[in-house]
Design a protein around this motif. Structure first.
Motif, PDB file in Angstrom:
ATOM      1  N   TYR A 170      -9.121  50.396  28.966  1.00 44.71           N
ATOM      2  CA  TYR A 170      -9.800  49.501  29.901  1.00 44.71           C
ATOM      3  C   TYR A 170     -10.776  48.582  29.159  1.00 44.71           C
ATOM      4  CZ  TYR A 170     -13.086  48.154  33.633  1.00 44.71           C
ATOM      5  OH  TYR A 170     -13.896  47.456  34.482  1.00 44.71           O
ATOM      6  N   GLN A 171     -11.543  49.169  28.232  1.00 44.39           N
ATOM      7  CA  GLN A 171     -12.486  48.375  27.444  1.00 44.39           C
ATOM      8  C   GLN A 171     -11.756  47.333  26.598  1.00 44.39           C
ATOM      9  OE1 GLN A 171     -14.825  51.109  25.153  1.00 44.39           O
ATOM     10  NE2 GLN A 171     -15.817  52.010  26.941  1.00 44.39           N
ATOM     11  N   ALA A 172     -10.602  47.708  26.061  1.00 43.46           N
ATOM     12  CA  ALA A 172      -9.829  46.765  25.252  1.00 43.46           C
ATOM     13  C   ALA A 172      -9.396  45.558  26.082  1.00 43.46           C
ATOM     14  CB  ALA A 172      -8.618  47.466  24.657  1.00 43.46           C
ATOM     15  N   ARG A 173      -9.021  45.810  27.327  1.00 40.71           N
ATOM     16  CA  ARG A 173      -8.626  44.702  28.203  1.00 40.71           C
ATOM     17  C   ARG A 173      -9.819  43.784  28.499  1.00 40.71           C
ATOM     18  NH1 ARG A 173      -6.796  47.394  32.288  1.00 40.71           N
ATOM     19  NH2 ARG A 173      -8.236  46.832  33.944  1.00 40.71           N
ATOM     20  N   LEU A 174     -10.997  44.394  28.726  1.00 38.95           N
ATOM     21  CA  LEU A 174     -12.198  43.595  28.960  1.00 38.95           C
ATOM     22  C   LEU A 174     -12.510  42.718  27.748  1.00 38.95           C
ATOM     23  CD1 LEU A 174     -14.640  46.161  30.627  1.00 38.95           C
ATOM     24  CD2 LEU A 174     -13.424  44.298  31.754  1.00 38.95           C
ATOM     25  N   ALA A 175     -12.447  43.331  26.557  1.00 38.09           N
ATOM     26  CA  ALA A 175     -12.753  42.577  25.342  1.00 38.09           C
ATOM     27  C   ALA A 175     -11.769  41.431  25.153  1.00 38.09           C
ATOM     28  CB  ALA A 175     -12.726  43.517  24.131  1.00 38.09           C
ATOM     29  N   ALA A 176     -10.479  41.694  25.359  1.00 31.98           N
ATOM     30  CA  ALA A 176      -9.467  40.653  25.189  1.00 31.98           C
ATOM     31  C   ALA A 176      -9.691  39.501  26.168  1.00 31.98           C
ATOM     32  CB  ALA A 176      -8.075  41.244  25.380  1.00 31.98           C
ATOM     33  N   ARG A 226     -19.755  54.850  24.708  1.00 33.81           N
ATOM     34  CA  ARG A 226     -20.061  54.682  26.127  1.00 33.81           C
ATOM     35  C   ARG A 226     -19.380  55.735  26.987  1.00 33.81           C
ATOM     36  NH1 ARG A 226     -21.921  48.786  27.085  1.00 33.81           N
ATOM     37  NH2 ARG A 226     -21.701  49.299  29.287  1.00 33.81           N
ATOM     38  N   VAL A 227     -18.089  55.968  26.741  1.00 32.18           N
ATOM     39  CA  VAL A 227     -17.357  56.995  27.478  1.00 32.18           C
ATOM     40  C   VAL A 227     -16.123  57.364  26.659  1.00 32.18           C
ATOM     41  CG1 VAL A 227     -16.298  55.177  28.888  1.00 32.18           C
ATOM     42  CG2 VAL A 227     -16.134  57.563  29.609  1.00 32.18           C
ATOM     43  N   LEU A 228     -16.021  58.636  26.288  1.00 26.93           N
ATOM     44  CA  LEU A 228     -14.985  59.068  25.342  1.00 26.93           C
ATOM     45  C   LEU A 228     -13.738  59.553  26.080  1.00 26.93           C
ATOM     46  CD1 LEU A 228     -17.629  58.954  23.687  1.00 26.93           C
ATOM     47  CD2 LEU A 228     -16.731  60.833  22.317  1.00 26.93           C
ATOM     48  N   LEU A 229     -13.027  58.607  26.677  1.00 31.83           N
ATOM     49  CA  LEU A 229     -11.800  58.900  27.405  1.00 31.83           C
ATOM     50  C   LEU A 229     -10.748  57.859  27.013  1.00 31.83           C
ATOM     51  CD1 LEU A 229     -13.349  59.570  30.928  1.00 31.83           C
ATOM     52  CD2 LEU A 229     -12.422  61.298  29.380  1.00 31.83           C
ATOM     53  N   THR A 230      -9.529  58.301  26.766  1.00 36.41           N
ATOM     54  CA  THR A 230      -8.475  57.407  26.295  1.00 36.41           C
ATOM     55  C   THR A 230      -8.241  56.245  27.255  1.00 36.41           C
ATOM     56  OG1 THR A 230      -7.379  59.224  25.147  1.00 36.41           O
ATOM     57  CG2 THR A 230      -6.060  57.275  25.596  1.00 36.41           C
ATOM     58  N   HIS A 231      -8.139  56.547  28.549  1.00 38.40           N
ATOM     59  CA  HIS A 231      -7.837  55.474  29.494  1.00 38.40           C
ATOM     60  C   HIS A 231      -8.986  54.474  29.598  1.00 38.40           C
ATOM     61  CE1 HIS A 231      -9.830  58.637  31.865  1.00 38.40           C
ATOM     62  NE2 HIS A 231     -10.241  57.688  32.674  1.00 38.40           N
ATOM     63  N   LEU A 248     -10.707  35.543  25.290  1.00 36.92           N
ATOM     64  CA  LEU A 248      -9.892  34.435  25.789  1.00 36.92           C
ATOM     65  C   LEU A 248     -10.631  33.536  26.777  1.00 36.92           C
ATOM     66  CD1 LEU A 248      -6.547  36.376  26.293  1.00 36.92           C
ATOM     67  CD2 LEU A 248      -7.066  34.701  24.509  1.00 36.92           C
ATOM     68  N   GLY A 249     -11.903  33.845  27.024  1.00 35.86           N
ATOM     69  CA  GLY A 249     -12.701  33.002  27.897  1.00 35.86           C
ATOM     70  C   GLY A 249     -12.528  33.266  29.373  1.00 35.86           C
ATOM     71  N   ARG A 250     -11.918  34.384  29.707  1.00 34.63           N
ATOM     72  CA  ARG A 250     -11.742  34.736  31.114  1.00 34.63           C
ATOM     73  C   ARG A 250     -12.979  35.448  31.650  1.00 34.63           C
ATOM     74  NH1 ARG A 250      -5.818  37.402  29.928  1.00 34.63           N
ATOM     75  NH2 ARG A 250      -4.651  35.441  29.642  1.00 34.63           N
ATOM     76  N   PRO A 251     -13.228  35.387  32.955  1.00 32.66           N
ATOM     77  CA  PRO A 251     -14.376  36.089  33.525  1.00 32.66           C
ATOM     78  C   PRO A 251     -14.204  37.599  33.396  1.00 32.66           C
ATOM     79  CG  PRO A 251     -13.000  35.174  35.269  1.00 32.66           C
ATOM     80  CD  PRO A 251     -12.494  34.601  33.979  1.00 32.66           C
ATOM     81  N   VAL A 252     -15.273  38.297  33.044  1.00 31.76           N
ATOM     82  CA  VAL A 252     -15.227  39.740  32.808  1.00 31.76           C
ATOM     83  C   VAL A 252     -16.297  40.420  33.650  1.00 31.76           C
ATOM     84  CG1 VAL A 252     -15.663  41.549  31.103  1.00 31.76           C
ATOM     85  CG2 VAL A 252     -14.274  39.584  30.485  1.00 31.76           C
ATOM     86  N   SER A 253     -15.897  41.510  34.311  1.00 33.98           N
ATOM     87  CA  SER A 253     -16.852  42.299  35.093  1.00 33.98           C
ATOM     88  C   SER A 253     -16.556  43.779  34.876  1.00 33.98           C
ATOM     89  CB  SER A 253     -16.749  41.954  36.590  1.00 33.98           C
ATOM     90  OG  SER A 253     -17.647  42.744  37.343  1.00 33.98           O
ATOM     91  N   LEU A 254     -17.483  44.492  34.262  1.00 28.61           N
ATOM     92  CA  LEU A 254     -17.310  45.920  33.998  1.00 28.61           C
ATOM     93  C   LEU A 254     -17.472  46.695  35.301  1.00 28.61           C
ATOM     94  CD1 LEU A 254     -17.007  48.189  31.846  1.00 28.61           C
ATOM     95  CD2 LEU A 254     -19.506  48.233  31.729  1.00 28.61           C
ATOM     96  N   LEU A 255     -16.402  47.353  35.741  1.00 32.17           N
ATOM     97  CA  LEU A 255     -16.413  48.043  37.030  1.00 32.17           C
ATOM     98  C   LEU A 255     -16.644  49.540  36.905  1.00 32.17           C
ATOM     99  CD1 LEU A 255     -13.395  46.237  38.752  1.00 32.17           C
ATOM    100  CD2 LEU A 255     -15.830  45.705  38.933  1.00 32.17           C
ATOM    101  N   ASP A 287     -21.736  44.795  28.064  1.00 30.73           N
ATOM    102  CA  ASP A 287     -20.701  45.090  29.059  1.00 30.73           C
ATOM    103  C   ASP A 287     -19.397  44.328  28.845  1.00 30.73           C
ATOM    104  OD1 ASP A 287     -22.375  46.874  30.210  1.00 30.73           O
ATOM    105  OD2 ASP A 287     -22.824  45.685  32.005  1.00 30.73           O
ATOM    106  N   THR A 288     -19.356  43.460  27.833  1.00 28.11           N
ATOM    107  CA  THR A 288     -18.095  42.822  27.447  1.00 28.11           C
ATOM    108  C   THR A 288     -17.514  43.484  26.195  1.00 28.11           C
ATOM    109  OG1 THR A 288     -19.098  41.159  25.991  1.00 28.11           O
ATOM    110  CG2 THR A 288     -18.961  40.633  28.353  1.00 28.11           C
ATOM    111  N   MET A 289     -18.170  44.550  25.717  1.00 28.66           N
ATOM    112  CA  MET A 289     -17.810  45.306  24.507  1.00 28.66           C
ATOM    113  C   MET A 289     -18.138  44.533  23.226  1.00 28.66           C
ATOM    114  SD  MET A 289     -16.899  47.965  25.992  1.00 28.66           S
ATOM    115  CE  MET A 289     -17.375  47.772  27.715  1.00 28.66           C
ATOM    116  N   ARG A 290     -19.003  43.525  23.339  1.00 38.74           N
ATOM    117  CA  ARG A 290     -19.410  42.735  22.182  1.00 38.74           C
ATOM    118  C   ARG A 290     -20.683  43.313  21.578  1.00 38.74           C
ATOM    119  NH1 ARG A 290     -20.136  36.337  22.914  1.00 38.74           N
ATOM    120  NH2 ARG A 290     -21.659  37.098  24.424  1.00 38.74           N
ATOM    121  N   VAL A 291     -20.764  43.289  20.251  1.00 37.40           N
ATOM    122  CA  VAL A 291     -21.937  43.799  19.545  1.00 37.40           C
ATOM    123  C   VAL A 291     -23.057  42.765  19.640  1.00 37.40           C
ATOM    124  CG1 VAL A 291     -22.850  44.596  17.330  1.00 37.40           C
ATOM    125  CG2 VAL A 291     -20.468  45.087  17.948  1.00 37.40           C
TER     126      VAL A 291
END
Length: 251
Positions: free
Chosen positions: A213-219, A204-209, A223-230, A185-189
């Motif tokens: 969103y996934q790119a922001r979660l991964a970034a 997981r979901v083939l939509l551009t937006h 960077l060590g910030r808390p991540v929650s897949l919504l 859920d952090t987009m990590r392998v």
């Protein structure tokens, strides 16, 4: 184009790049070309060709009744093409509510789109171009399992996507090239804490937006910030760009 050659190491052309923290892979996907005899040789349009065409064909076959299929069918019918849509499914936009499919079908029918639902294509052929004017390609014929055949100037294939993971070095991680890459859920392998895969390539979901969103979660995770897949998967916010538009969120 880049290729993984080791842990945190990418080869891009002649250069070798070494990441300090992580590598994010976002190779996307391309249109799936089903193994219908003659389809590859017919040089059918994909969504990319259909949305960058320089002219509107007089007639168009659309193979597929999903999101891209209905969008292209309505767009080209609105521009004056005679459109025939063919899908193996019993109705349009199978992933959405049945009433929405019915309303969309009525709208397509109003524009003159001929819809063949629940039929199986078995062969495709592109006629000889010898007699075509100005070297243009000859017409395309789609043959169905029930013996019917339909011809048009061009054919759009819109039956799904395949991830562009066959030539990015996944084998160096012990992963299967050409398949979607499983991520958490952090987009990590899993098993490779330095490698992230975002967008269509993780399946997981083939939509551009949602890829953004996934790119922001991964970034944020890198960077060590808390991540929650919504939002994820089939319940993600989505829209089909037809008239009427079909928008949905959740179940």
């Amino acid at each position: 184009d880049g290729e993984l050659v080791g842990e945190r190491v990418l080869r891009v052309g002649e250069a070798e790049l070494r990441a300090r923290l992580a590598v994010v892979l976002a190779p996307g996907s391309t249109a799936l070309i089903p193994p219908i005899p003659g389809l590859q040789e017919a040089e059918a349009w994909t969504n990319r060709a259909a949305t960058t065409a320089a002219a509107v064909p007089g007639s168009l076959l659309v193979l597929g009744g999903g999101v891209v299929g209905v969008e292209m069918a309505q767009a080209y019918a609105s521009l004056g093409a005679r459109v025939t849509l063919v899908t193996t499914h019993p109705r349009l936009i199978l992933g959405e509510e049945e009433f929405a499919a019915k309303l969309l079908g009525e709208a397509l029918g109003y524009l003159g789109v001929e819809m063949l639902l629940g039929v199986k294509p078995v062969a495709v052929r592109r006629d000889s171009t010898a007699d075509a004017p100005d070297g243009a390609a000859g017409p395309v014929t789609l043959e169905l399992e029930d013996g019917r055949s339909f011809s048009a100037e061009e054919l759009v294939v819109a039956v799904g996507r395949r991830p562009n993971t066959d030539a990015i070095g996944l084998e160096s991680l012990g992963l299967e090239p050409g398949a979607p890459v499983t991520v958490d859920d952090t987009m990590r392998v899993p098993g490779h804490e330095w490698c992230y895969v975002v967008g269509d390539a993780n399946g997981r979901v083939l939509l551009t937006h949602m890829g953004k969103y996934q790119a922001r979660l991964a970034a944020d995770h890198i960077l060590g910030r808390p991540v929650s897949l919504l939002s994820d998967g089939a319940t993600s916010p989505r829209v089909i760009f037809t008239e009427p538009q079909v928008a949905a969120v959740g179940h």
